[in-house]
Design a protein around this motif. Sequence first.
Motif, PDB file in Angstrom:
ATOM      1  N   GLN A  29     -24.514 -29.808 180.015  1.00  0.00           N
ATOM      2  CA  GLN A  29     -25.132 -28.600 179.483  1.00  0.00           C
ATOM      3  C   GLN A  29     -25.275 -27.534 180.571  1.00  0.00           C
ATOM      4  O   GLN A  29     -25.083 -26.341 180.308  1.00  0.00           O
ATOM      5  N   ALA A  30     -25.596 -27.962 181.795  1.00  0.00           N
ATOM      6  CA  ALA A  30     -25.710 -27.006 182.906  1.00  0.00           C
ATOM      7  C   ALA A  30     -24.357 -26.366 183.195  1.00  0.00           C
ATOM      8  O   ALA A  30     -24.269 -25.156 183.461  1.00  0.00           O
ATOM      9  N   PHE A  36     -20.959 -19.999 180.277  1.00  0.00           N
ATOM     10  CA  PHE A  36     -21.346 -18.902 179.393  1.00  0.00           C
ATOM     11  C   PHE A  36     -21.941 -17.728 180.174  1.00  0.00           C
ATOM     12  O   PHE A  36     -21.752 -16.576 179.795  1.00  0.00           O
ATOM     13  N   ILE A  37     -22.666 -18.008 181.232  1.00  0.00           N
ATOM     14  CA  ILE A  37     -23.185 -16.917 182.072  1.00  0.00           C
ATOM     15  C   ILE A  37     -22.014 -16.126 182.657  1.00  0.00           C
ATOM     16  O   ILE A  37     -22.002 -14.894 182.623  1.00  0.00           O
ATOM     17  N   GLY A  38     -21.024 -16.857 183.180  1.00  0.00           N
ATOM     18  CA  GLY A  38     -19.830 -16.183 183.710  1.00  0.00           C
ATOM     19  C   GLY A  38     -19.128 -15.362 182.644  1.00  0.00           C
ATOM     20  O   GLY A  38     -18.701 -14.224 182.892  1.00  0.00           O
ATOM     21  N   ASP A  39     -19.000 -15.923 181.447  1.00  0.00           N
ATOM     22  CA  ASP A  39     -18.341 -15.230 180.346  1.00  0.00           C
ATOM     23  C   ASP A  39     -19.107 -13.968 179.958  1.00  0.00           C
ATOM     24  O   ASP A  39     -18.515 -12.911 179.717  1.00  0.00           O
ATOM     25  N   VAL A  40     -20.431 -14.058 179.898  1.00  0.00           N
ATOM     26  CA  VAL A  40     -21.250 -12.902 179.544  1.00  0.00           C
ATOM     27  C   VAL A  40     -21.118 -11.820 180.618  1.00  0.00           C
ATOM     28  O   VAL A  40     -20.990 -10.631 180.294  1.00  0.00           O
ATOM     29  N   THR A  64     -26.681 -17.688 175.374  1.00  0.00           N
ATOM     30  CA  THR A  64     -26.612 -18.280 176.710  1.00  0.00           C
ATOM     31  C   THR A  64     -28.012 -18.441 177.299  1.00  0.00           C
ATOM     32  O   THR A  64     -28.325 -19.474 177.895  1.00  0.00           O
ATOM     33  N   LEU A  65     -28.850 -17.454 177.118  1.00  0.00           N
ATOM     34  CA  LEU A  65     -30.231 -17.541 177.596  1.00  0.00           C
ATOM     35  C   LEU A  65     -30.974 -18.677 176.880  1.00  0.00           C
ATOM     36  O   LEU A  65     -31.710 -19.442 177.520  1.00  0.00           O
ATOM     37  N   ALA A  66     -30.774 -18.804 175.575  1.00  0.00           N
ATOM     38  CA  ALA A  66     -31.410 -19.895 174.820  1.00  0.00           C
ATOM     39  C   ALA A  66     -30.922 -21.252 175.311  1.00  0.00           C
ATOM     40  O   ALA A  66     -31.713 -22.195 175.460  1.00  0.00           O
ATOM     41  N   LEU A  67     -29.630 -21.372 175.583  1.00  0.00           N
ATOM     42  CA  LEU A  67     -29.082 -22.622 176.105  1.00  0.00           C
ATOM     43  C   LEU A  67     -29.675 -22.933 177.470  1.00  0.00           C
ATOM     44  O   LEU A  67     -30.064 -24.072 177.747  1.00  0.00           O
ATOM     45  N   LEU A  68     -29.779 -21.940 178.319  1.00  0.00           N
ATOM     46  CA  LEU A  68     -30.370 -22.125 179.649  1.00  0.00           C
ATOM     47  C   LEU A  68     -31.822 -22.590 179.530  1.00  0.00           C
ATOM     48  O   LEU A  68     -32.242 -23.521 180.224  1.00  0.00           O
ATOM     49  N   MET A  69     -32.571 -21.949 178.637  1.00  0.00           N
ATOM     50  CA  MET A  69     -33.969 -22.357 178.433  1.00  0.00           C
ATOM     51  C   MET A  69     -34.058 -23.777 177.882  1.00  0.00           C
ATOM     52  O   MET A  69     -34.903 -24.561 178.296  1.00  0.00           O
TER      53      MET A  69
END
Length: 179
Positions: A29-30, A36-40, A64-69
């Motif tokens: 997941q990390a 996704f951060i790179g893609d954004v 991406t923020l929701a996934l990170l959280m």
Amino acid sequence: MSAGAWRKARWPRAVRARLGVLSVFIALQAVAVAFFIGDVVVDIMVDSMSGSLVQHTVIEAIATLALLMGVSLGAYEIWQTLARTRRAERALQLASGAFSDLVRQRFDFWGLTDAEREVALLTLKGFDAPEIGRLRQVANGTVRAQLARIYAKSESNGRGQFVSLFLDDLLETPLQEAR
């Protein structure tokens, strides 16, 4: 629980296996979060060249923020659960030691012989007279006579009351704390 304590923890094999699987999923997941951060970031750079932020990029950034959280909170909860488990195991060890002390104190108070102590302990563990006889390699009559002396010394009228002398002490504290 500190990182040092975490490394020193001696978890049962099943727990270590589950932790390994959970660690792999958190790591995957990390990696997904990093992707996704790179893609954004790339999408934002492309959108900024065109002068507008595309709705797709905003939605992707929020996801991406929701996934990170989710990954962060999941890892934190696993860490907290492990800490609670370790504290519970420690409390159980302490309670077990306290119960052993109680048993020894009662046996001393009643003046049980070594043989009677062994029979009394096996009785507390749930063995009946024939099983105790087989384990100790003595006749059933010997075990019954020892049990009669144990019951007399403890002022109990049989196995159930003898065992309840110890259970009462175990149950007394939680009931008082609940009030």
